[in-house]
Structure formats: structure tokens, C-alpha cells
Design a protein around this motif. Structure first.
Motif: not given
Length: 193
Positions: A17-34, A164-171
Motif C-alpha cells: 500500500a506504500a504506492y498510495k502514500v503520495p496521494g496522502v502526502i498531497r492531501r496533507l499539504r493541501e490541508a495546510g500541513f508542513e 477482509g479487514v486489512g486494507r489501508l484507509s482512504g486518503e
């Protein structure tokens, strides 16, 4: 912006699921986080360092950068810098390493060096998530005040596996959990239960 003035250290571990992390990072930055990013060697097998750096808008921290001769103690500096460490995807291995207090890689050392708040976004095979060892390790971290978001129920990366339960939560869920953890709101994640 909600995240203005808040610093998030994203710790990327070696799960598919690491391939999904760039999207999480972008969303964090869009929310104003450093955002700063630490990637384990396993993470870099699934997502290129350059991709993470582009998403973060800056150089990322790796095992190699940990040992550069800068005159500083990188893991301590990053632990103090971060208002919150977000481990995504949080593998069973990363959770276990933190629960037993290992600190021989950069991400584990940051957590061990006194990170203020830690939020885990687990992603793993459902059988690994249900394992008594993983449940014990999650309970240990929750007992120390760490928070969790997910994992979710759904289809896994392998087509052979049943959902089953184990999937990464959404961005959006991960970013909402970051905001909640920083606001002091009660943890609503699945992990401890």
C-alpha cells in the motif's frame, strides 16, 4: 487552513500500500500541513524516492541520509520537529518494532526518541491483522497513547485473497484522523478493538 502551522512526519514502511502514500502526502499539504517524509528501505521497493520527494515538495529522509555527517542527530531532531508522526502504511513489522522498542532504523528511532504523537494507518493481510502477536502489539501502542486509523474491510492487493479487514484507509479518512489526533479528539480508529 486547518493544518496551518502543524508539522507532520510521514513514515512510509514496506507494504504494497506504500504506492498510495503520495496521494496522502498531497492531501496533507493541501490541508495546510508542513510535511516531511521518512521512508524505510522496504518502502522504497514499492514507491520510488523521487515520487515521495515530489509529493512532499522536498527531499525525503532515508537510512542513507540518517548517517550523513551533518553534526546533528537526525532521529532526535525529527522526533522533536513533528507535531505528529503518521506511519502509513503501517505494516505488522513496523508495529511490532515499535511495540518492543527497537530503534535500529530511522523511523523506529524517531518513534523511540519521543515523538509527541503517533498515528498508525495499518495495511496488511487480514490474517496478519488478526494474529495474536499483532493484536498484542497494537494494544501495547494504544496503551502508550498512540492512535490508529483503520484498517478497513475490502479486497486486498492479491486477487487470491478473500476480502477482509486489512486494507489501508482512504486518503480522506487518514487526513481526518490526523486532524482529530492533533485536536485531541478521541480515537475512533479500528485498531485497539
Amino acid at each position: 487552513m486547518e493544518g496551518a502551522g502543524k508539522r507532520i512526519l510521514v513514515g512510509v514502511t514496506g507494504g504494497i500500500a506504500a504506492y498510495k502514500v503520495p496521494g496522502v502526502i498531497r492531501r496533507l499539504r493541501e490541508a495546510g500541513f508542513e510535511v516531511e517524509v521518512v521512508a524505510t528501505p522496504g518502502a522504497l521497493r514499492f514507491v520510488p524516492e523521487e515520487t515521495l520527494a515530489v509529493a512532499a515538495g522536498r527531499r525525503i529522509h532515508t537510512e542513507e541520509s540518517w548517517w550523513e555527517a551533518t553534526g546533528g542527530i537526525e532521529h532526535v531532531r525529527l522526533a522533536r520537529w513533528a507535531d505528529l508522526v503518521l506511519v502509513v502504511p503501517a505494516t505488522a513489522d513496523a508495529i511490532a518494532r515499535a511495540a518492543i522498542g527497537l530503534g535500529d532504523d530511522l523511523l523506529s528511532a524517531i518513534i523511540l526518541a519521543g515523538a509527541q504523537k503517533v498515528l498508525w494507518a495499518p495495511a496488511m493481510n487480514p490474517e496478519m491483522w488478526k494474529s495474536p502477536a499483532t493484536r498484542r502489539n497494537v494494544a501495547t501502542l494504544a496503551g502508550w497513547g498512540h492512535s490508529f486509523v483503520g484498517p478497513e474491510e475490502g479486497r486486498m492487493a492479491s486477487e487470491e485473497e478473500e476480502p477482509g479487514v486489512g486494507r489501508l484507509s482512504g486518503e480522506q479518512e487518514i487526513v481526518a484522523a490526523v486532524k482529530a489526533a492533533l485536536s485531541g479528539a478521541p480515537d475512533t480508529g479500528r485498531a485497539p478493538g
